[in-house]
Design a protein around this motif. Structure first.
Motif, PDB file in Angstrom:
ATOM      1  N   HIS A 172       5.486  -3.950  -5.475  1.00  0.00           N
ATOM      2  CA  HIS A 172       4.259  -3.233  -5.124  1.00  0.00           C
ATOM      3  C   HIS A 172       3.081  -4.052  -5.659  1.00  0.00           C
ATOM      4  O   HIS A 172       3.144  -4.552  -6.783  1.00  0.00           O
ATOM      5  CB  HIS A 172       4.311  -1.840  -5.766  1.00  0.00           C
ATOM      6  N   PRO A 173       2.008  -4.161  -4.857  1.00  0.00           N
ATOM      7  CA  PRO A 173       0.910  -5.045  -5.284  1.00  0.00           C
ATOM      8  C   PRO A 173       0.247  -4.601  -6.587  1.00  0.00           C
ATOM      9  O   PRO A 173      -0.359  -5.427  -7.271  1.00  0.00           O
ATOM     10  CB  PRO A 173      -0.077  -4.987  -4.110  1.00  0.00           C
ATOM     11  N   ASP A 179       2.954   1.969   6.261  1.00  0.00           N
ATOM     12  CA  ASP A 179       3.372   2.044   4.871  1.00  0.00           C
ATOM     13  C   ASP A 179       4.883   2.158   4.685  1.00  0.00           C
ATOM     14  O   ASP A 179       5.571   1.194   4.347  1.00  0.00           O
ATOM     15  CB  ASP A 179       2.641   3.214   4.196  1.00  0.00           C
ATOM     16  N   PHE A 215       4.328  -5.866  -1.088  1.00  0.00           N
ATOM     17  CA  PHE A 215       3.929  -5.006   0.028  1.00  0.00           C
ATOM     18  C   PHE A 215       2.482  -5.293   0.401  1.00  0.00           C
ATOM     19  O   PHE A 215       1.670  -5.654  -0.451  1.00  0.00           O
ATOM     20  CB  PHE A 215       3.986  -3.521  -0.352  1.00  0.00           C
ATOM     21  N   PHE A 254      -2.099  -0.593   1.177  1.00  0.00           N
ATOM     22  CA  PHE A 254      -2.258   0.511   2.119  1.00  0.00           C
ATOM     23  C   PHE A 254      -3.715   0.949   2.139  1.00  0.00           C
ATOM     24  O   PHE A 254      -4.324   1.144   1.087  1.00  0.00           O
ATOM     25  CB  PHE A 254      -1.355   1.677   1.695  1.00  0.00           C
ATOM     26  N   ARG A 297       7.482  -0.992   4.519  1.00  0.00           N
ATOM     27  CA  ARG A 297       7.826  -1.429   3.155  1.00  0.00           C
ATOM     28  C   ARG A 297       9.342  -1.473   2.946  1.00  0.00           C
ATOM     29  O   ARG A 297       9.851  -2.338   2.229  1.00  0.00           O
ATOM     30  CB  ARG A 297       7.153  -0.518   2.132  1.00  0.00           C
TER      31      ARG A 297
END
Lengths: 202, 202
Positions: free
Chosen positions: A133-134, A65, A82, A85, A69
Motif C-alpha cells: 500500500h502506498p 480500487d 497500489f 485511490f 489491487r
C-alpha cells in the motif's frame, strides 16, 4: 438459535466476505432508491458527503480500487505499490447522474467484480500473499478483502447517520437518547449503559 | 440531479417519514437474512447487542412503543405519560427464534403499523399535539414520528458497526483508515479531513 450463543468473533472466511459484499447493492437500493431528492442530497454540512456522493464513491472503488489491487498483489506482490485511490473522483464522475443510475451501475460492477474474484479461485496461500500500500506499507490479500467488506459497512453506517442527522431538530427532546444524532461515541460496551443512548428510547 | 444541489436539510414531512420507515424491513432483510450464525450473533463484547438482538428490539418497539404512543397522545394528550419502554425485552422474547422468523415478524408488524398510522389521517395540527414522556417530559406527535425514523437509522448504523467490528483484526493496517473499526468519532464536517478516515482508503 438464541441470543446468548455463538458470540465468538468470526474470522475471515472467503465465502462469508463475498456473501456480505453481494448484499451491499440491495441494501443501498432498499435504503435509497426513489427517496426524495432532499434526502439523497442531504449531507452533514460543509463539504461532507451525501448518500448520492457515497454511491459514486463506491462505484469508483469497484472500478479502480478493490479488484485492481487484488490483481496487483497476484501479479506483482510487493514489487509494485497500489495506485493511490482518488477519494473525490465521484464528485466529477457523478455530475448530472441520477441516483437510480448510480445504484444500477454499482450493482452491476459489484456483481462483475465478485464474478471475477470467484474466477481467481483464491487459495488460502493466495490470501496470505503480500502487496504494498502506498501509505500503509505491507498488507496481505486477505486484509484487502476484509477491508473491502468493512468499507462497505462503514458507508452503510455513514449513510444511515447522514439521513438520521436530517431530523436532528425534528426529534426534539429525544435528541438526548439518539446517539446517531447527538454524535456521541458510537461504540458501546455494556448493554445497560451506553446502549441506552445508542438504542434510543426510554 | 448533481452532487452540488439541494443540500438543505429536509424538515419533517409525513410522507417522507413513512417512506423511510417502510424501507427498514427490506434493508435489514438484505443485510442479514441467511448470513452465517456467527455474524448474526456477533456483538461488540460483553453485553452489547448483536444484529439478532437488534431485530428483536425493533419488533418490541413496533408492539409497545411507537404506534401505542401515537395513540396515547391522540387519546390523552399530556394527561397520561407514555408507558416506559423495556429495552431488554427482546432477550427473553427472541429466545429460541430464528433470525428469519424475526425479520418476517418485524416486516409484518411494521407494515401493519404504517397502515394503522395512515388510517389515522393525521393533520398538521395533529402533529403539533403534545404528549408526556416519562423521562423527557413534553414531546409532540411530530417529534415522536421523527424519532421513530431516526431510531430505525440508528439501528441500521449499529448493525453495520457491529458487523464491521468482526473484522477489526482482519483488516490489518487498514484499521487506521476505517473509522467504523477504530471507533473514532463518527460525525465529520469536512470532505478533505476526517472523511479520509471515515471513508477508508488511501
Amino acid at each position: 438459535m438464541t441470543s446468548q450463543t455463538d458470540r465468538a468473533r468470526p474470522s475471515f472466511v472467503m465465502e462469508e466476505a463475498v456473501a456480505i459484499l453481494a448484499r451491499t447493492p440491495p441494501v443501498l437500493d432498499a435504503l435509497l432508491r426513489d427517496l426524495p431528492n432532499d434526502w439523497i442530497m442531504a449531507n452533514e454540512g460543509d463539504d461532507t458527503w451525501s448518500p448520492f456522493d457515497v454511491v459514486g464513491h463506491l462505484i469508483h472503488g469497484e472500478q479502480t480500487d478493490w479488484l485492481p489491487r487484488v490483481k496487483i498483489i497476484l501479479d506483482h506482490g510487493e514489487a509494485r505499490a497500489f495506485d493511490k485511490f482518488d477519494r473525490f473522483a465521484q464528485h466529477a464522475k457523478s455530475e448530472g447522474r441520477t441516483l437510480a443510475s448510480l445504484l444500477d451501475e454499482f450493482a452491476a460492477l459489484r456483481q462483475a467484480n465478485l464474478s471475477d474474484l470467484a474466477a481467481l479461485r483464491l487459495t488460502n496461500s493466495d490470501l496470505a500473499r503480500r502487496g504494498r500500500h502506498p501509505e500503509l506499507g505491507t498488507v496481505t490479500l486477505r486484509q484487502l478483502l476484509a477491508t473491502w467488506v468493512a468499507h462497505d459497512l462503514d458507508h452503510i453506517m455513514q449513510i444511515s447517520r447522514v439521513m438520521a442527522g436530517q431530523y436532528s431538530d425534528e426529534v426534539g427532546p429525544w435528541r438526548a437518547y439518539l446517539r446517531i444524532i447527538s454524535g456521541a461515541q458510537g461504540r458501546s460496551n455494556r448493554r445497560d449503559r451506553a446502549p441506552l443512548q445508542d438504542l434510543a428510547e426510554g
